[in-house]
Design a protein around this motif. Structure first.
Motif, mmCIF file in Angstrom:
data_model
loop_
_atom_site.group_PDB
_atom_site.id
_atom_site.type_symbol
_atom_site.label_atom_id
_atom_site.label_comp_id
_atom_site.label_asym_id
_atom_site.label_seq_id
_atom_site.Cartn_x
_atom_site.Cartn_y
_atom_site.Cartn_z
ATOM 1 N N ASN A 152 0.927 -0.981 -0.044
ATOM 2 C CA ASN A 152 -0.154 -0.154 0.199
ATOM 3 C C ASN A 152 0.947 1.360 0.089
ATOM 4 O OD1 ASN A 152 -2.685 -1.444 0.437
ATOM 5 N ND2 ASN A 152 -1.532 -2.295 2.284
ATOM 6 N N PHE A 153 0.783 2.072 -1.236
ATOM 7 C CA PHE A 153 1.643 3.052 -1.171
ATOM 8 C C PHE A 153 0.814 4.649 -0.972
ATOM 9 C CE2 PHE A 153 3.460 0.087 -4.345
ATOM 10 C CZ PHE A 153 4.715 0.080 -3.739
ATOM 11 N N PHE A 154 1.524 5.339 0.083
ATOM 12 C CA PHE A 154 0.744 6.618 0.156
ATOM 13 C C PHE A 154 1.359 7.790 -0.800
ATOM 14 C CE2 PHE A 154 -0.093 5.795 4.953
ATOM 15 C CZ PHE A 154 -0.887 4.853 4.591
ATOM 16 N N VAL A 155 1.015 8.219 -1.910
ATOM 17 C CA VAL A 155 1.570 8.857 -2.840
ATOM 18 C C VAL A 155 1.603 10.380 -2.728
ATOM 19 C CG1 VAL A 155 1.848 9.147 -5.405
ATOM 20 C CG2 VAL A 155 1.153 6.860 -4.527
ATOM 21 N N PHE A 164 7.012 -5.015 -6.097
ATOM 22 C CA PHE A 164 5.860 -5.517 -5.132
ATOM 23 C C PHE A 164 4.720 -6.034 -5.691
ATOM 24 C CE2 PHE A 164 8.514 -1.772 -3.752
ATOM 25 C CZ PHE A 164 8.585 -2.180 -2.352
ATOM 26 N N GLU A 165 3.847 -6.598 -4.834
ATOM 27 C CA GLU A 165 2.659 -7.393 -5.270
ATOM 28 C C GLU A 165 1.436 -6.803 -4.814
ATOM 29 O OE1 GLU A 165 3.211 -11.243 -4.399
ATOM 30 O OE2 GLU A 165 4.853 -11.714 -6.060
ATOM 31 N N ASP A 166 0.246 -6.937 -5.403
ATOM 32 C CA ASP A 166 -0.954 -6.523 -4.705
ATOM 33 C C ASP A 166 -0.918 -5.166 -4.253
ATOM 34 O OD1 ASP A 166 -2.079 -9.167 -5.057
ATOM 35 O OD2 ASP A 166 -1.147 -9.790 -3.119
ATOM 36 N N ASN A 167 -0.556 -4.366 -5.359
ATOM 37 C CA ASN A 167 -0.207 -2.854 -5.012
ATOM 38 C C ASN A 167 -1.574 -1.928 -4.993
ATOM 39 O OD1 ASN A 167 2.359 -3.448 -4.827
ATOM 40 N ND2 ASN A 167 2.948 -3.136 -7.139
ATOM 41 N N VAL A 168 -1.477 -1.179 -3.944
ATOM 42 C CA VAL A 168 -2.557 -0.368 -3.940
ATOM 43 C C VAL A 168 -1.879 1.210 -3.796
ATOM 44 C CG1 VAL A 168 -4.505 0.644 -2.351
ATOM 45 C CG2 VAL A 168 -4.269 -1.838 -2.733
ATOM 46 N N TYR A 169 -2.393 2.281 -4.640
ATOM 47 C CA TYR A 169 -1.715 3.389 -4.769
ATOM 48 C C TYR A 169 -3.008 4.573 -4.048
ATOM 49 C CZ TYR A 169 1.781 1.423 -7.585
ATOM 50 O OH TYR A 169 2.747 0.764 -8.007
ATOM 51 N N ILE A 170 -2.464 4.895 -2.792
ATOM 52 C CA ILE A 170 -3.351 5.942 -1.992
ATOM 53 C C ILE A 170 -3.083 7.340 -2.510
ATOM 54 C CG2 ILE A 170 -4.227 6.592 0.045
ATOM 55 C CD1 ILE A 170 -3.910 3.772 0.956
ATOM 56 N N VAL A 184 -8.661 -4.828 2.682
ATOM 57 C CA VAL A 184 -9.106 -6.068 2.396
ATOM 58 C C VAL A 184 -10.114 -6.379 1.334
ATOM 59 C CG1 VAL A 184 -10.648 -7.959 3.476
ATOM 60 C CG2 VAL A 184 -8.834 -6.696 4.743
ATOM 61 N N LYS A 185 -10.865 -5.208 0.829
ATOM 62 C CA LYS A 185 -11.898 -5.077 -0.073
ATOM 63 C C LYS A 185 -11.019 -5.115 -1.392
ATOM 64 C CE LYS A 185 -16.322 -2.806 -1.512
ATOM 65 N NZ LYS A 185 -17.201 -2.007 -1.248
ATOM 66 N N LEU A 186 -10.069 -4.140 -1.341
ATOM 67 C CA LEU A 186 -9.393 -3.915 -2.837
ATOM 68 C C LEU A 186 -8.581 -5.147 -3.067
ATOM 69 C CD1 LEU A 186 -8.399 -0.242 -1.975
ATOM 70 C CD2 LEU A 186 -10.119 -1.060 -3.664
ATOM 71 N N LEU A 187 -8.018 -5.802 -2.206
ATOM 72 C CA LEU A 187 -7.118 -6.747 -2.615
ATOM 73 C C LEU A 187 -7.961 -8.224 -2.966
ATOM 74 C CD1 LEU A 187 -4.835 -6.806 0.325
ATOM 75 C CD2 LEU A 187 -4.276 -5.823 -1.756
ATOM 76 N N GLY A 245 -3.453 -2.024 -18.691
ATOM 77 C CA GLY A 245 -3.810 -3.294 -18.174
ATOM 78 C C GLY A 245 -2.881 -3.591 -17.078
ATOM 79 N N ILE A 246 -1.905 -2.935 -16.570
ATOM 80 C CA ILE A 246 -1.228 -3.244 -15.366
ATOM 81 C C ILE A 246 -1.992 -3.465 -14.325
ATOM 82 C CG2 ILE A 246 0.831 -2.284 -14.119
ATOM 83 C CD1 ILE A 246 1.646 -1.050 -16.737
ATOM 84 N N PRO A 247 -1.840 -4.454 -13.478
ATOM 85 C CA PRO A 247 -2.529 -4.860 -12.335
ATOM 86 C C PRO A 247 -2.234 -3.831 -11.147
ATOM 87 C CG PRO A 247 -1.060 -6.631 -12.651
ATOM 88 C CD PRO A 247 -0.711 -5.634 -13.597
ATOM 89 N N LEU A 248 -2.949 -2.924 -10.894
ATOM 90 C CA LEU A 248 -2.900 -2.145 -9.700
ATOM 91 C C LEU A 248 -4.176 -1.442 -9.428
ATOM 92 C CD1 LEU A 248 -2.975 1.164 -10.689
ATOM 93 C CD2 LEU A 248 -0.750 0.285 -11.740
ATOM 94 N N LYS A 249 -4.330 -0.991 -8.141
ATOM 95 C CA LYS A 249 -5.588 -0.493 -7.644
ATOM 96 C C LYS A 249 -5.189 1.478 -7.186
ATOM 97 C CE LYS A 249 -7.811 -4.452 -7.900
ATOM 98 N NZ LYS A 249 -8.173 -5.114 -6.839
ATOM 99 N N ILE A 250 -6.225 2.024 -7.405
ATOM 100 C CA ILE A 250 -5.987 3.397 -7.465
ATOM 101 C C ILE A 250 -6.963 3.846 -6.280
ATOM 102 C CG2 ILE A 250 -6.019 5.814 -8.383
ATOM 103 C CD1 ILE A 250 -4.998 4.622 -10.930
#
Length: 484
Positions: A2-5, A188-194, A481-484, A212-217
């Protein structure tokens, strides 16, 4: 991960950075992994991290990464070779800075070459950075700047030498960002960018997702998002225009209050968007630890000690508070004010206070590293901001069972200050011509707080129970949890 950007942090920070620091505490409590990402050039980064108690292993600085001897190790444990900051300046015969050499707190030196240009149309010289070189003997990053009119100064031809044994050339900073975030995706894996700040960061991550790169924003909204309606078209705050333009590419939008969530849903629905409520949630920016232990305060009826805390910038209208204190004292009230914070208005405020002969009663206290603790010495928190997405200082006041007097701004004051319960709200107008009336309204709110002080302090202790750190930590855990 989980990244805080973000772009930067420093000695004095805005509410955005403090929101990140607060969120980091909640993630630590829940053992949720996270990394703070900073994409600006920050030669004093590691010094400021120590000031704000942020571990090396919790931060990824773009330039520290590219200059690292062991980039993979850096991503895990951070910079292990920090230095004391210092700089040397070379001046020319016209007393102009032409070369600045700095030892950064990271493991590199920074050399900035400056250019001096005569602007005939303005009859002035412009001095600005021309070339930057970051170097540690084994690795180097360098670039030039060019002026792009309204877009300002832009880095160009960015060379990254000996990164993982290869040399790279990026024509723009945006290309460098693309490469940087792709590097994070590979490591890194399962990346969420906050995303907290940085339109360039947001644009890069959305481009990657569209490819198509697997990441969540997750976009975090820290301020009022809406300006006005233009016929049937909403005018958004410029900082959030890109977010609304790419609403479908974003997994989640987090606002700080239910008021803002309801407003955003209503506005988006009005322009024909559907199912928007599922994508917008409210999580408080800050909370209270152990609200059940908060003890209401009592005022002895003698001198009333007001306190405010913010960046010392014009949009915070600190001068309004000073004027209100002056008027209260002229009316016979024994009132003092402590001002915490730093910023561009500091010298102006000191001069203004002196011009009113109030230096004995109004003092600038500088930055606080622990505002909750420092507030304990005062009676009432006061704010003159016209806009607050949340307002961490309100929470810090509530944590001390401290009554609040503030302009009734959206969305923070109207969420955290219940008029007549834990403080009083002052109406205000947004125009310069409204300022005299605004100050009178603020002064009246400050006086009314004193009239019912003890009851309002009890109310503050009750409001605190609705903003428990435990509840906020649980909300963030459910989001991840919901995002992963």
């Amino acid at each position: 991960m989980n990244f805080f950007v973000n772009k930067s942090m420093g000695h004095g920070n805005s509410g955005v950075e403090h929101a990140q620091f607060y969120r980091a505490e909640r993630f630590r409590e829940k053992n949720i992994p996270f990394k703070l990402i900073f994409t600006d050039r920050l030669p004093q980064l590691h010094q400021h991290m120590k000031e704000w108690h942020i571990a090396e292993s919790e931060v990824i600085g773009i330039y520290d990464y590219f200059l690292s001897d062991d980039p993979d190790n850096y991503l895990q444990v951070g910079e292990q070779h920090t230095h004391d900051f210092y700089e040397e300046v070379l001046w020319d015969t016209t007393d102009t800075q032409r070369l600045i050499r700095r030892q950064a707190t990271g493991h590199y030196t920074e050399t900035v070459q400056r250019r001096k240009q005569y602007l005939k149309e303005k009859n002035v010289y412009r001095i600005e950075d021309d070339r930057v070189i970051l170097d540690n003997g084994r690795h180097k990053i360098s670039w030039h700047y060019r002026n792009e009119g309204s877009r300002g100064k832009r880095a160009t031809n960015i060379r990254v030498d000996n990164f993982r044994g290869k040399h790279y050339l990026f024509t723009t900073f945006e290309e460098l960002l693309d490469f940087f975030f792709l590097e994070l995706q590979r490591r890194f894996e399962d990346n969420v960018y906050i995303i907290d700040r940085g339109s360039e960061n947001e644009e890069t991550l959305i481009r990657m997702k569209q490819q198509g790169i697997p990441l969540k924003i997750v976009d975090v909204v820290h301020a009022a998002h809406f300006v006005a309606w233009d016929a049937a078209h909403p005018l958004w705050n410029n900082y959030y225009q890109y977010m609304f333009d790419h609403f479908n590419d974003i997994n989640l939008i987090v606002v700080a209050t239910q008021l803002q969530r309801e407003a955003m849903i209503s506005q988006l629905t009005a322009i024909g968007m559907i199912d928007v409520s599922k994508k917008i949630i409210a999580i408080a920016v800050g909370g209270v630890s152990s609200p059940a232990l908060i003890t209401p305060k009592k005022w002895d009826g003698e001198t009333i000690q007001f306190v405010t805390a913010s960046r010392l910038h014009p949009e915070k209208h600190i001068i309004h508070i000073i004027q209100a204190i002056s008027q209260l004292r002229l009316q016979g009230m024994s009132a003092t004010l402590a001002i915490y914070g730093a910023g561009s208005e500091e010298k102006q405020l000191i001069s203004y206070i002196a011009s009113l002969n109030l230096s004995q009663f109004i003092q600038l206290k500088g930055l606080s590293q622990n505002m909750i603790q420092d507030m304990q010495a005062y009676d009432v928190f006061v704010s003159a901001s016209y806009s607050e997405g949340f307002g961490l200082t309100y929470i810090e006041a509530i944590s001390n069972a401290m009554p609040i007097a503030t302009y009734a701004n959206l969305y923070g004051a109207q969420t955290l200050v219940r008029d007549g319960v834990n403080g009083h709200l002052a109406t205000f107008g947004p125009k310069n011509t409204d300022e005299v009336a605004n100050v009178k309204q603020l002064m009246d709110a400050m006086r009314r707080v004193c009239d019912h002080y003890d009851e309002l302090s009890v109310g503050a202790a009750e409001v605190a129970k609705q903003f428990s750190n435990e509840i906020i930590a649980d909300q963030w855990q459910k989001v991840i949890v919901k995002l992963l």
